[in-house]
Design a protein around this motif. Structure first.
Motif, PDB file in Angstrom:
ATOM      1  N   LEU A   1     -89.145  32.782 -61.783  1.00 37.35           N
ATOM      2  CA  LEU A   1     -89.894  33.913 -61.297  1.00 37.35           C
ATOM      3  C   LEU A   1     -90.786  34.782 -62.191  1.00 37.35           C
ATOM      4  O   LEU A   1     -90.441  34.679 -63.294  1.00 37.35           O
ATOM      5  N   SER A   2     -91.512  35.511 -61.943  1.00 35.97           N
ATOM      6  CA  SER A   2     -92.427  36.360 -62.511  1.00 35.97           C
ATOM      7  C   SER A   2     -91.510  37.705 -62.936  1.00 35.97           C
ATOM      8  O   SER A   2     -91.075  38.439 -61.984  1.00 35.97           O
ATOM      9  N   PHE A   3     -91.610  38.214 -63.954  1.00 40.92           N
ATOM     10  CA  PHE A   3     -90.759  39.509 -64.574  1.00 40.92           C
ATOM     11  C   PHE A   3     -92.088  40.156 -65.257  1.00 40.92           C
ATOM     12  O   PHE A   3     -92.478  39.878 -66.453  1.00 40.92           O
ATOM     13  N   CYS A   4     -92.540  41.376 -64.686  1.00 36.77           N
ATOM     14  CA  CYS A   4     -93.808  41.955 -65.399  1.00 36.77           C
ATOM     15  C   CYS A   4     -93.491  43.528 -65.516  1.00 36.77           C
ATOM     16  O   CYS A   4     -93.943  44.237 -64.764  1.00 36.77           O
ATOM     17  N   GLY A   5     -92.697  44.025 -66.518  1.00 33.70           N
ATOM     18  CA  GLY A   5     -92.424  45.250 -66.639  1.00 33.70           C
ATOM     19  C   GLY A   5     -91.097  45.495 -66.787  1.00 33.70           C
ATOM     20  O   GLY A   5     -90.471  45.456 -67.905  1.00 33.70           O
ATOM     21  N   PRO A   6     -90.332  46.209 -65.699  1.00 31.92           N
ATOM     22  CA  PRO A   6     -88.900  46.483 -65.801  1.00 31.92           C
ATOM     23  C   PRO A   6     -88.063  45.542 -66.256  1.00 31.92           C
ATOM     24  O   PRO A   6     -88.095  44.350 -65.825  1.00 31.92           O
ATOM     25  N   ASN A   7     -87.178  45.740 -67.193  1.00 35.75           N
ATOM     26  CA  ASN A   7     -86.549  44.813 -67.768  1.00 35.75           C
ATOM     27  C   ASN A   7     -85.004  45.365 -68.198  1.00 35.75           C
ATOM     28  O   ASN A   7     -84.177  44.665 -68.757  1.00 35.75           O
TER      29      ASN A   7
ATOM     30  N   PRO B   1     -77.869  38.950 -59.171  1.00 38.77           N
ATOM     31  CA  PRO B   1     -78.317  40.006 -58.356  1.00 38.77           C
ATOM     32  C   PRO B   1     -79.204  41.010 -59.173  1.00 38.77           C
ATOM     33  O   PRO B   1     -80.437  41.347 -58.851  1.00 38.77           O
ATOM     34  N   PRO B   2     -78.574  41.275 -60.221  1.00 41.96           N
ATOM     35  CA  PRO B   2     -79.478  42.349 -61.136  1.00 41.96           C
ATOM     36  C   PRO B   2     -80.702  41.869 -61.636  1.00 41.96           C
ATOM     37  O   PRO B   2     -81.770  42.475 -62.009  1.00 41.96           O
ATOM     38  N   VAL B   3     -80.546  40.568 -62.120  1.00 42.43           N
ATOM     39  CA  VAL B   3     -81.906  39.909 -62.542  1.00 42.43           C
ATOM     40  C   VAL B   3     -82.993  39.756 -61.310  1.00 42.43           C
ATOM     41  O   VAL B   3     -84.058  39.725 -61.835  1.00 42.43           O
ATOM     42  N   LEU B   4     -82.646  39.134 -60.256  1.00 45.29           N
ATOM     43  CA  LEU B   4     -83.628  39.203 -59.256  1.00 45.29           C
ATOM     44  C   LEU B   4     -84.114  40.714 -58.790  1.00 45.29           C
ATOM     45  O   LEU B   4     -85.373  40.586 -58.399  1.00 45.29           O
ATOM     46  N   ALA B   5     -83.331  41.538 -59.009  1.00 49.34           N
ATOM     47  CA  ALA B   5     -83.904  42.799 -58.670  1.00 49.34           C
ATOM     48  C   ALA B   5     -85.185  43.068 -59.603  1.00 49.34           C
ATOM     49  O   ALA B   5     -85.816  44.283 -59.214  1.00 49.34           O
ATOM     50  N   LEU B   6     -85.201  42.687 -60.935  1.00 43.75           N
ATOM     51  CA  LEU B   6     -86.222  42.710 -61.875  1.00 43.75           C
ATOM     52  C   LEU B   6     -87.385  42.148 -61.541  1.00 43.75           C
ATOM     53  O   LEU B   6     -88.456  42.363 -62.137  1.00 43.75           O
ATOM     54  N   SER B   7     -87.534  41.075 -60.594  1.00 49.68           N
ATOM     55  CA  SER B   7     -88.560  40.155 -60.384  1.00 49.68           C
ATOM     56  C   SER B   7     -89.852  41.016 -59.700  1.00 49.68           C
ATOM     57  O   SER B   7     -89.534  41.912 -58.694  1.00 49.68           O
ATOM     58  N   CYS B   8     -90.899  40.801 -60.162  1.00 51.38           N
ATOM     59  CA  CYS B   8     -91.862  41.394 -59.340  1.00 51.38           C
ATOM     60  C   CYS B   8     -92.690  40.261 -58.640  1.00 51.38           C
ATOM     61  O   CYS B   8     -93.698  40.855 -57.850  1.00 51.38           O
ATOM     62  N   SER B   9     -92.172  39.064 -58.242  1.00 52.86           N
ATOM     63  CA  SER B   9     -92.724  38.357 -57.336  1.00 52.86           C
ATOM     64  C   SER B   9     -91.761  38.410 -55.958  1.00 52.86           C
ATOM     65  O   SER B   9     -90.602  38.816 -56.240  1.00 52.86           O
TER      66      SER B   9
END
Length: 355
Positions: A195-201, A211-219
């Motif tokens: 997935l794309s992760f673009c900012g919040p980390n 769940p918490p990693v999916l919540a950070l995805s921007c796509s």
């Protein structure tokens, strides 16, 4: 008149605090790559108060050391005691190995966060931690189903038990659980970390969980969440069905025999495994088998600690308390260790011989 170099409103998608433009120019493609590249994650799932951090560090360290000691002792007892060289204890040794791996994947990093405040983890480190943890969880699900089948054969077909649960079949079943767990983890990890992760980390947890990693995805994560839920549901429910059906047959066999003492004998044979199954499935279902919009950071951290730290500690204790053979084997191991320490003490205190 609109500038030809400026993207229209329909061509831009808002991500977090900035706009990510989808105009097919090299400049905007470079912007998209830069925004999507997250090189590290930050854990924010533990307290920032120094006095609480120290208390948590000591508590978690003691639990971790107790988990390591209890499972290693159980592994030594099973491997060195000939009375425990049977299919049931072979599978139990695999369970103890998984219970060693599970906290080792997450707890050392968590202790580093509490003591040294090293909250960062690289993208590749998070990926590896996620893959390892899901592999262990998946393997344990399938292993518990295999152990339930083993108890079914022991209770319902006691005379044929040695021929059915042969050494070859036990090795194949154990290998199958590990391979299936690894393949399941490979699928889950590829779905999450492509997935794309673009900012919040900032991960609202003390390890890299789904769940918490999916919540950070921007796509959009809907389709991948659906695949994860379907695969986890099919594999998990299949293992659960094997476990439930095995115990239903055991219950029917007990009711059909109606012999005195049969309930006590069956409970002594299956009680430990049944308690472990309930503990494992309860915490795992609460953690993973649900959509991400139900994710609650505070509640999930409590459940994760129950699964990731207390379950591996309680499993060997449950088997030791409910099983006379294991208790006898552990007693022998402890006595051997005491004798070895006594000999070392005597050698240290004895005066050196005159040359």
């Amino acid at each position: 008149m609109m500038d030809s170099q400026s993207p229209s409103c329909e061509q831009c998608r808002i991500y977090g605090q900035g706009n990510l433009c989808l105009v097919p120019t090299m400049r905007h493609r470079m912007q998209r790559v830069n925004l999507s590249a997250v090189s590290e994650f930050v854990f924010v799932g533990l307290s920032d108060a120094p006095e609480i951090r120290l208390l948590l560090f000591v508590s978690f360290l003691l639990i971790y050391l107790a988990t390591m000691a209890s499972n290693i002792t159980l592994l030594i007892a099973i491997s060195t005691d000939s009375h425990l060289h049977s299919p049931m204890y072979f599978f139990l040794s695999n369970l103890s190995l998984l219970d060693l791996l599970c906290p080792t994947i997450t707890v050392p990093k968590m202790l580093g966060i509490l003591l040294l405040e090293h909250k960062e983890i690289s993208f590749s480190g998070c990926l590896f931690q996620h893959f390892s943890l899901i592999a262990v969880v998946g393997t344990e699900i399938f292993l518990l189903a295999v152990m339930a089948y083993d108890r079914y054969v022991a209770v319902c077909h006691p005379l044929r038990y040695p021929s059915i649960m042969s050494t070859k079949l036990c090795a194949q079943l154990a290998l199958g659980t590990w391979v299936t767990g690894l393949l399941n983890s490979l699928l889950h990890t590829s779905l999450v970390f492509t997935l794309s992760f673009c900012g919040p980390n900032k991960i609202q947890q003390y390890y890299c969980d789904i769940p918490p990693v999916l919540a950070l995805s921007c796509s959009s994560t809907y389709s991948r969440e659906l695949v994860i839920l379907v695969v986890a549901g099919v594999l998990g429910s299949s293992a659960c069905v094997v476990t439930v059906v095995s115990y239903l047959y055991i219950l029917l066999e007990i009711l059909a025999r109606k012999s005195p003492g049969i309930w006590h004998k069956a409970f002594s044979t299956c009680g430990s495994h049944l308690a472990v199954v309930c503990l494992f499935y309860g915490t795992t279902i609460c953690t993973y088998v649900r959509p991400s919009f139900t994710y609650c950071p505070h509640w999930d951290r409590v459940v994760s600690m129950l699964y990731g730290m207390l379950t591996p500690l309680l499993n060997p204790i449950i088997y030791s308390l409910r099983n006379k053979e294991v208790k006898c084997a552990l007693t022998r191991v402890i006595n051997q260790v005491r004798r070895a320490l006594r000999r070392q003490e005597n050698l240290a205190q004895s005066p050196p011989s005159a040359g």
